[in-house]
Motif scaffolding. Structure first.
Motif, mmCIF file in Angstrom:
data_model
loop_
_atom_site.group_PDB
_atom_site.id
_atom_site.type_symbol
_atom_site.label_atom_id
_atom_site.label_comp_id
_atom_site.label_asym_id
_atom_site.label_seq_id
_atom_site.Cartn_x
_atom_site.Cartn_y
_atom_site.Cartn_z
ATOM 1 N N GLY A 177 0.965 -1.446 -0.013
ATOM 2 C CA GLY A 177 0.054 -0.171 0.029
ATOM 3 C C GLY A 177 0.955 1.273 0.012
ATOM 4 O O GLY A 177 2.162 1.292 0.089
ATOM 5 N N PHE A 178 0.230 2.351 -0.032
ATOM 6 C CA PHE A 178 0.841 3.558 -0.207
ATOM 7 C C PHE A 178 1.191 4.048 1.268
ATOM 8 O O PHE A 178 2.202 4.859 1.652
ATOM 9 C CB PHE A 178 0.130 4.879 -0.849
ATOM 10 N N PHE A 179 0.265 3.740 2.240
ATOM 11 C CA PHE A 179 0.253 3.883 3.758
ATOM 12 C C PHE A 179 0.634 5.239 4.165
ATOM 13 O O PHE A 179 1.359 5.810 4.740
ATOM 14 C CB PHE A 179 1.553 2.970 4.155
ATOM 15 N N ASP A 180 -0.205 6.344 3.547
ATOM 16 C CA ASP A 180 -0.137 7.686 3.672
ATOM 17 C C ASP A 180 -0.640 7.935 5.062
ATOM 18 O O ASP A 180 -1.797 7.567 5.401
ATOM 19 C CB ASP A 180 -0.777 8.722 2.458
ATOM 20 N N GLY A 181 0.190 8.430 5.872
ATOM 21 C CA GLY A 181 -0.469 8.635 7.135
ATOM 22 C C GLY A 181 0.021 7.539 8.358
ATOM 23 O O GLY A 181 -0.097 7.968 9.437
ATOM 24 N N VAL A 182 -0.017 6.518 7.993
ATOM 25 C CA VAL A 182 0.391 5.157 8.828
ATOM 26 C C VAL A 182 -0.633 5.350 9.951
ATOM 27 O O VAL A 182 -0.384 5.377 10.918
ATOM 28 C CB VAL A 182 1.665 5.188 9.224
ATOM 29 N N HIS A 183 -1.916 5.429 9.531
ATOM 30 C CA HIS A 183 -3.028 5.672 10.406
ATOM 31 C C HIS A 183 -3.317 4.307 11.198
ATOM 32 O O HIS A 183 -2.689 3.222 10.891
ATOM 33 C CB HIS A 183 -4.154 6.315 9.970
ATOM 34 N N SER A 184 -4.351 4.412 12.202
ATOM 35 C CA SER A 184 -4.698 3.156 12.961
ATOM 36 C C SER A 184 -5.204 1.985 12.158
ATOM 37 O O SER A 184 -4.888 0.846 12.420
ATOM 38 C CB SER A 184 -5.655 3.646 14.200
ATOM 39 N N GLY A 185 -5.604 2.333 10.978
ATOM 40 C CA GLY A 185 -6.250 1.058 10.183
ATOM 41 C C GLY A 185 -4.880 0.460 9.637
ATOM 42 O O GLY A 185 -5.002 -0.777 9.484
ATOM 43 N N HIS A 186 -3.923 1.342 9.087
ATOM 44 C CA HIS A 186 -2.836 0.552 8.489
ATOM 45 C C HIS A 186 -1.946 -0.047 9.716
ATOM 46 O O HIS A 186 -1.634 -1.169 9.390
ATOM 47 C CB HIS A 186 -1.749 1.938 8.115
ATOM 48 N N ARG A 187 -2.144 0.589 10.863
ATOM 49 C CA ARG A 187 -1.390 -0.181 12.146
ATOM 50 C C ARG A 187 -2.176 -1.553 12.628
ATOM 51 O O ARG A 187 -1.441 -2.328 13.079
ATOM 52 C CB ARG A 187 -1.277 0.674 13.243
ATOM 53 N N SER A 188 -3.388 -1.667 12.359
ATOM 54 C CA SER A 188 -4.016 -2.906 12.454
ATOM 55 C C SER A 188 -3.674 -3.914 11.629
ATOM 56 O O SER A 188 -3.267 -4.925 11.866
ATOM 57 C CB SER A 188 -5.525 -2.558 12.450
ATOM 58 N N ILE A 192 -11.706 4.034 9.105
ATOM 59 C CA ILE A 192 -10.493 4.686 9.179
ATOM 60 C C ILE A 192 -9.773 4.813 7.730
ATOM 61 O O ILE A 192 -9.766 3.542 7.240
ATOM 62 C CB ILE A 192 -9.554 4.203 10.192
ATOM 63 N N SER A 193 -9.648 6.111 7.261
ATOM 64 C CA SER A 193 -8.818 5.829 5.920
ATOM 65 C C SER A 193 -8.276 7.113 5.675
ATOM 66 O O SER A 193 -8.465 7.933 6.293
ATOM 67 C CB SER A 193 -9.846 5.680 4.750
ATOM 68 N N SER A 194 -7.057 7.155 4.799
ATOM 69 C CA SER A 194 -6.248 8.317 4.453
ATOM 70 C C SER A 194 -7.150 9.309 3.966
ATOM 71 O O SER A 194 -7.295 10.505 4.342
ATOM 72 C CB SER A 194 -5.290 7.792 3.414
ATOM 73 N N SER A 195 -8.255 9.046 3.270
ATOM 74 C CA SER A 195 -9.123 10.101 2.530
ATOM 75 C C SER A 195 -9.958 10.556 3.692
ATOM 76 O O SER A 195 -10.129 11.750 3.695
ATOM 77 C CB SER A 195 -9.838 9.210 1.458
#
Length: 313
Positions: free
Chosen positions: A20-31, A160-163
């Motif tokens: 993925g592009f992982f912009d933000g490395v947010h909580s969804g990405h971290r899950s 939860i998404s980057s958008s």
């Protein structure tokens, strides 16, 4: 976390990876990353993410201007905090955009010993992003790798998404954005000369030129912030973003930071601003006296908010 930037790098172990592009490395990405790490440990393999240095749409569309939560360097820093073993960084090219999903998976197997691939529940890749998870799973069986779909991550029923995070920042809702990101949204910049009106009314400001113009600028208004100066010191403060309607303005957006309990010259120095909460929208005051009174209220409001975010040492 080791960063892999060249194909055919010998890692020495088989990989469980997500893409993925992982912009933000947010909580969804971290899950998702947590699932990758746990699976890698159970399989006695290494954990990794596959990401891109540049946004794919920049390559596919010359007029595309990305609006990013993270710079590339910030993304790598955030990923390094997750416990991953590797981060595979690819330079997206026109040639890569023509690869089918099957060919891309083959590329990852041949170059990085990929044995298990996690796919975000709504993520698509390959030429024109034309295929979906059922196709990826079928390719996995053909290529003898495990392809898994990540579970949707919706804490408190929120997507939860980057958008979604970009929209929150656009609206000035930096407190909610920070909850999704698991850390405050940040801008880095250089302090440049300003009009020095703040100094005249007892609120000297550092005027900030943002380093990366691809980063999102929060909505106009006043914010409670935490700032890190070039000497590594942290200061609580407040930032105004806007066109300075109370005083003569050229119409350009200005970012002005007033740091509490700070004295000194910051011109030419780097500064990092963490946005904690929005105090109010931008307002036009009836002169400097009313502006000064409002800034005093803003400072009191910001100070109360920042009690929960003590200045770091």
């Amino acid at each position: 976390m080791q960063i892999i930037e060249q194909p055919h790098t010998i890692i020495g172990t088989e990989l469980v990876a997500g893409i993925g592009f992982f912009d933000g490395v947010h909580s969804g990405h971290r899950s998702l990353i947590s699932d990758i790490i746990l699976t890698a440990q159970s399989k006695h393999m290494a954990s990794a993410v596959i990401t891109f240095r540049n946004h794919p749409r920049e390559i596919l569309h010359s007029d595309y201007c990305p609006r990013l939560i993270n710079t590339f360097e910030e993304k790598i820093d955030n990923l390094s905090e997750t416990g991953l073993d590797y981060c595979i960084v690819l330079d997206f090219t026109l040639e890569m955009s023509q690869m089918s999903a099957l060919d891309f998976i083959k590329f990852m197997i041949n170059n990085y010993s990929l044995k298990c691939l996690f796919i975000g529940y709504d993520h698509r890749f390959g030429h024109n992003r034309a295929e979906g998870f059922e196709d990826y799973a079928r390719y996995g069986k053909i290529l003898d790798i495990d392809v898994r779909q990540a579970q949707i991550f919706m804490p408190e029923g929120k997507h939860i998404s980057s958008s979604a995070i970009r929209k929150l920042i656009d609206e000035g809702n930096v407190a909610e954005a920070a909850r999704f990101l698991t850390h405050p949204y940040m801008l880095q910049g250089t302090v440049v000369a300003g009009h020095q009106i703040g100094r005249k009314i007892g609120f000297p400001t550092a005027n900030i030129a943002v380093n990366d113009l691809k980063k999102i600028i929060p909505a106009n208004g006043a914010y409670a912030v935490r700032a890190k100066t070039s000497n590594g010191e942290y200061h609580n403060g407040m930032v105004n973003i806007g066109k300075r309607p109370t005083v003569h303005s050229d119409g350009n957006i200005c970012i002005e930071a007033h740091l509490f309990d700070f004295s000194g010259d910051l011109y030419g120095q780097s500064i990092e601003i963490e946005f904690i909460d929005r105090l109010r929208p931008e307002q036009k005051m009836n002169g400097l006296e009313e502006l000064t009174a409002q800034l005093k209220k803003d400072k009191e409001h910001a100070t109360n908010i920042l009690l929960n975010y003590p200045t770091r040492i």
